[in-house]
Structure formats: structure tokens, C-alpha cells
Design a protein around this motif. Structure first.
Motif, short mmCIF file in Angstrom:
data_model
loop_
_atom_site.label_atom_id
_atom_site.label_comp_id
_atom_site.label_asym_id
_atom_site.label_seq_id
_atom_site.Cartn_x
_atom_site.Cartn_y
_atom_site.Cartn_z
N SER A 175 46.18 20.51 38.71
CA SER A 175 47.12 19.84 37.75
C SER A 175 48.48 19.83 38.48
O SER A 175 48.63 20.62 39.52
N GLY A 176 49.33 19.16 37.79
CA GLY A 176 50.75 19.23 38.47
C GLY A 176 51.18 18.06 39.30
O GLY A 176 52.31 17.80 39.75
N GLY A 177 50.34 17.13 39.57
CA GLY A 177 50.58 15.88 40.43
C GLY A 177 51.46 14.97 39.64
O GLY A 177 51.87 15.06 38.56
N GLY A 178 51.97 13.98 40.30
CA GLY A 178 52.78 12.81 39.80
C GLY A 178 53.41 12.17 40.78
O GLY A 178 53.32 12.22 41.97
N SER A 179 54.49 11.50 40.28
CA SER A 179 55.19 10.63 41.12
C SER A 179 56.75 11.20 41.28
O SER A 179 57.38 11.71 40.53
N VAL A 180 57.33 11.19 42.56
CA VAL A 180 58.66 11.68 43.06
C VAL A 180 59.20 11.01 43.88
O VAL A 180 58.54 10.50 44.87
N LEU A 234 57.47 19.32 43.92
CA LEU A 234 56.41 19.42 42.82
C LEU A 234 55.62 20.47 43.05
O LEU A 234 55.56 21.14 44.35
N THR A 237 52.20 11.37 50.34
CA THR A 237 51.29 10.73 49.27
C THR A 237 49.71 10.69 49.89
O THR A 237 49.29 10.62 50.46
N THR A 264 44.28 15.80 42.29
CA THR A 264 45.28 15.34 41.60
C THR A 264 46.42 14.53 42.26
O THR A 264 46.53 14.82 43.49
N GLN A 265 46.89 13.20 41.96
CA GLN A 265 47.46 12.22 42.76
C GLN A 265 48.92 12.74 42.99
O GLN A 265 49.64 13.11 41.90
N VAL A 266 49.36 12.69 44.24
CA VAL A 266 50.70 12.95 44.52
C VAL A 266 51.37 11.49 45.06
O VAL A 266 50.68 11.23 46.21
N THR A 267 52.41 11.02 44.39
CA THR A 267 53.04 9.81 45.17
C THR A 267 54.42 10.01 45.32
O THR A 267 55.19 10.53 44.56
#
Length: 126
Positions: free
Chosen positions: A7-12, A18, A90, A120-123
């Protein structure tokens, strides 16, 4: 059975931070390692860092001090703190685990890990 949930992925934006979490369960052997990996589109999965049951970390060279792997043994959670993120970071980030007498000496080769989370996706945008 061993289960891992990231958990904890997202866009930054580039330069941001992150923290990913990996909740693991079902590990029964006293020696184990939890590794973090990532896979960008069109690229092979690569190791980022790992931590073993006594808390010793190991990192890929490209991390260059930007990422930190840690774990809370009581919570059975591993963390990947990522700072100074770059667009090339990314990817889909995965955590994985391996248990066994030899597991502390395991490196960052994906094939050495037996159990995997869903990712989990990190962008990171420029």
C-alpha cells in the motif's frame, strides 16, 4: 500461507517522497528476508532493496541513498521510504519474501523470492 499486501503508492512530483508499506503474514521460519522490487513498462523487474529478520538492509546501487527499507517486526510490516523521487522511478512496486536458513544472504534477484504481493503503482511526474 504467506501473503503480502502493498500500500502507499500514488502520484507525486519529481523531488517528492512516498512511503510504501508491505504487510506480510504466514512467514513461519525464524530467518527470512523481505525485498522490494519495481517494474516499469517494457522493462524487467529489478530489485530495489531488502531487509532480513535481524533488520540488516541491502540496496541496489541506483538507490544512491534516496530510499530506505525498514521493518516493524511486531507489526509484520516492511516500509520503503522513497525520497528525491525521479520520473524514472515510475513503476509498479512489489514486495516479496523468502524464508529459510539461507535467506539472510539472499540478494536482490527476483527469482530468489518465493512469495509476492500484487504491487502498487508509483508515478513520478516531472
Amino acid at each position: 500461507r504467506v501473503q503480502l499486501v502493498e500500500s502507499g503508492g500514488g502520484s507525486v512530483q519529481a523531488g517528492g517522497s512516498l512511503r510504501l508499506s508491505c504487510d506480510y503474514s504466514g512467514i513461519t521460519y525464524f530467518r527470512y528476508s523481505v525485498g522490494w522490487f519495481r517494474q516499469a513498462p517494457g522493462k524487467e523487474r529489478e530489485g530495489v532493496g531488502k531487509i532480513d529478520d535481524v533488520g540488516a538492509p541491502k540496496y541496489a546501487v541506483f538507490v544512491k541513498g534516496r530510499f530506505t527499507v525498514s521493518r516493524d517486526h511486531a507489526k509484520k510490516t516492511s516500509y520503503l521510504q522513497m525520497n528525491s523521487l525521479l520520473p524514472e522511478d515510475t513503476a509498479v512496486y512489489y514486495c516479496a519474501a523468502v524464508q529459510g536458513l539461507w535467506s539472510r544472504s539472499i540478494g536482490l534477484a527476483p527469482n530468489d523470492y518465493h512469495y509476492w504481493g500484487q504491487g502498487t503503482q508509483v508515478t513520478v511526474s516531472s
